[in-house]
Design an enzyme around this catalytic site. Structure first.
Site, mmCIF file in Angstrom:
data_model
loop_
_atom_site.group_PDB
_atom_site.id
_atom_site.type_symbol
_atom_site.label_atom_id
_atom_site.label_comp_id
_atom_site.label_asym_id
_atom_site.label_seq_id
_atom_site.Cartn_x
_atom_site.Cartn_y
_atom_site.Cartn_z
ATOM 1 C CB SER A 104 45.876 45.117 27.069
ATOM 2 O OG SER A 104 45.558 44.345 26.187
ATOM 3 C CE1 TYR A 112 40.490 46.470 27.894
ATOM 4 C CE2 TYR A 112 41.532 45.394 26.183
ATOM 5 C CZ TYR A 112 41.391 45.640 27.648
ATOM 6 O OH TYR A 112 42.193 44.899 28.440
HETATM 7 N N1 NAP Z 1 41.742 38.825 30.825
HETATM 8 C C1 NAP Z 1 42.370 39.283 29.550
HETATM 9 O O1 NAP Z 1 42.367 38.637 28.478
HETATM 10 C C2 NAP Z 1 43.139 40.747 29.677
HETATM 11 C C3 NAP Z 1 43.872 40.979 28.636
HETATM 12 C C4 NAP Z 1 44.727 42.022 28.792
HETATM 13 C C5 NAP Z 1 44.516 43.005 29.929
HETATM 14 N N2 NAP Z 1 43.678 42.505 30.618
HETATM 15 C C6 NAP Z 1 43.293 43.636 31.709
HETATM 16 O O2 NAP Z 1 43.506 43.142 32.965
HETATM 17 C C7 NAP Z 1 42.940 43.953 34.144
HETATM 18 C C8 NAP Z 1 42.034 43.106 34.841
HETATM 19 O O3 NAP Z 1 40.979 42.352 34.455
HETATM 20 P P1 NAP Z 1 40.675 40.921 34.253
HETATM 21 O O4 NAP Z 1 41.164 40.024 32.968
HETATM 22 O O5 NAP Z 1 41.316 40.241 35.761
HETATM 23 O O6 NAP Z 1 38.921 40.843 34.240
HETATM 24 P P2 NAP Z 1 38.189 40.456 35.511
HETATM 25 O O7 NAP Z 1 38.223 39.280 36.202
HETATM 26 O O8 NAP Z 1 36.737 40.964 34.855
HETATM 27 O O9 NAP Z 1 38.624 41.781 36.788
HETATM 28 C C9 NAP Z 1 38.443 43.017 36.503
HETATM 29 C C10 NAP Z 1 38.233 43.680 37.846
HETATM 30 O O10 NAP Z 1 37.840 44.886 37.744
HETATM 31 C C11 NAP Z 1 37.290 45.382 38.757
HETATM 32 N N3 NAP Z 1 36.214 46.351 38.480
HETATM 33 C C12 NAP Z 1 35.413 46.539 37.040
HETATM 34 N N4 NAP Z 1 34.595 47.669 37.093
HETATM 35 C C13 NAP Z 1 34.896 48.239 38.199
HETATM 36 C C14 NAP Z 1 34.491 49.625 38.713
HETATM 37 N N5 NAP Z 1 33.579 50.194 38.009
HETATM 38 N N6 NAP Z 1 34.968 50.050 39.834
HETATM 39 C C15 NAP Z 1 35.866 49.207 40.436
HETATM 40 N N7 NAP Z 1 36.412 48.001 40.242
HETATM 41 C C16 NAP Z 1 35.952 47.573 38.900
HETATM 42 C C17 NAP Z 1 36.216 43.939 39.070
HETATM 43 O O11 NAP Z 1 35.592 43.995 40.366
HETATM 44 P P3 NAP Z 1 34.048 44.473 40.627
HETATM 45 O O12 NAP Z 1 32.940 43.672 39.434
HETATM 46 O O13 NAP Z 1 33.918 43.568 41.651
HETATM 47 O O14 NAP Z 1 33.854 45.875 41.020
HETATM 48 C C18 NAP Z 1 37.198 43.343 39.032
HETATM 49 O O15 NAP Z 1 37.824 42.654 40.103
HETATM 50 C C19 NAP Z 1 41.984 44.737 33.429
HETATM 51 O O16 NAP Z 1 42.580 46.156 33.345
HETATM 52 C C20 NAP Z 1 42.025 44.161 31.976
HETATM 53 O O17 NAP Z 1 41.691 45.228 30.691
HETATM 54 C C21 NAP Z 1 42.977 41.675 30.781
#
Ligand code: NAP
Length: 260
Positions: A139, A152
């Site tokens: 991130s 985080y």
């Molecule tokens: N969205 C943003 O603004 C942003 C910005 C910078 C970085 N990121 C990073 O991008 C990555 C993806 O996040 P996203 O934004 O796409 O969010 P998201 O839509 O909430 O997706 C998160 C994914 O992680 C999985 N997950 C969560 N807890 C888990 C667990 N205990 N075991 C296995 N899988 C788990 C969820 O699946 P299940 O719930 O089905 O397990 C889901 O598929 C993350 O690392 C996040 O930190 C996001």
């Protein structure tokens, strides 16, 4: 997507957001996949759209969940994985002392421990083959302290630092390691991390879609880049974090990430 240099990918967190967008891009490009997350029905629905797609339902905050992924990476009776995407992650908004310590432990387990163990096994499996790709989703929060998202930001600093170190360790080995560092991206992250307030705080041009982030991330993997910061706004914010005095960067980050 241009012709991929890999044939079989494992993606954690493939049930929504950036991971799901990556799965669709790779599936459409004919790359075989192992989709990992807890919500099996969501993974099944994605897998049903593509040939050669396995589902592995696992909670990566648990030893059993991480072990299931490591076992799949080691399984020599199945197609070897030549792209591993460590994408699963979540955050916790609010003051550190007010947060539920169990939740913070799970956050560290997922964002750091699971990612590190999966990266370690992936590289061990790729080394004898002399090739492979690892994409760690970090991130822009990794580039400075994040008051209001303290744990985080610290977990993502680990991810970017680990990835850059591995990139250099593996130089010339045929294994390429990339950190994808998105900024604000419309996904389920906001509701899960209690950061939905960011949607009214920042104008729409500051946001990216999961699809665009996935596209830029895969391009960076194919180009063998160590770091990918997608989007002009995110690149500008990262430049501020890099060149501003540390104390100033900290204050600016506090303004950006504090919701209360
Ligand atoms: N969205 C943003 O603004 C942003 C910005 C910078 C970085 N990121 C990073 O991008 C990555 C993806 O996040 P996203 O934004 O796409 O969010 P998201 O839509 O909430 O997706 C998160 C994914 O992680 C999985 N997950 C969560 N807890 C888990 C667990 N205990 N075991 C296995 N899988 C788990 C969820 O699946 P299940 O719930 O089905 O397990 C889901 O598929 C993350 O690392 C996040 O930190 C996001």
């Amino acid at each position: 997507m241009t012709k991929a240099p890999f044939t079989h990918a494992l993606i954690t967190g493939a049930s929504s957001g950036i991971g799901e967008a990556l799965a669709h891009k790779l599936g459409k490009a004919g790359v075989g996949m192992v989709l990992v997350a807890r919500r099996k029905e969501r993974l099944d629905a994605i897998a049903a759209q593509y040939a050669n797609c396995e589902v592995l339902a696992a909670d990566l905050t648990t030893d059993a969940g991480v072990s299931a992924v490591l076992t799949r990476l080691r399984d020599s009776t199945r197609t070897p994985i030549d792209l591993v995407v460590n994408n699963a992650g979540f955050g916790t908004s609010g003051n550190f002392a007010d947060a539920d310590p169990e939740r913070l432990s799970n956050e560290v387990s997922l964002n750091i421990n699971a990612l590190m163990r999966i990266a370690h096994e992936a590289i061990r499996q790729m080394q004898p083959r002399g090739r492979g790709y690892l994409l760690n989703v970090s991130s822009i929060a990794s580039f400075q302290a994040g008051p209001g998202l303290a744990v985080y930001s610290a977990t993502k600093a680990f991810v970017t630092s680990l990835t850059e170190a591995l990139y250099e360790e593996l130089r010339g080995s045929g294994i390429r390691v990339t950190a994808l560092c998105p900024g604000l991206t419309h996904t389920e992250f906001q509701s899960i991390s209690n950061t939905s307030g960011l949607e009214s705080k920042f104008p729409e041009f500051a946001w990216m879609s999961a699809d665009d982030v996935a596209r830029d991330g895969l391009r960076a993997v194919m180009e063998g880049k160590a770091l990918c910061v997608p989007g002009l706004v995110n690149k500008s914010l990262t430049a501020v974090s890099t060149f501003a005095p540390r104390g100033l960067a900290r204050r600016i980050a506090g303004f950006a990430t504090r919701l209360r």
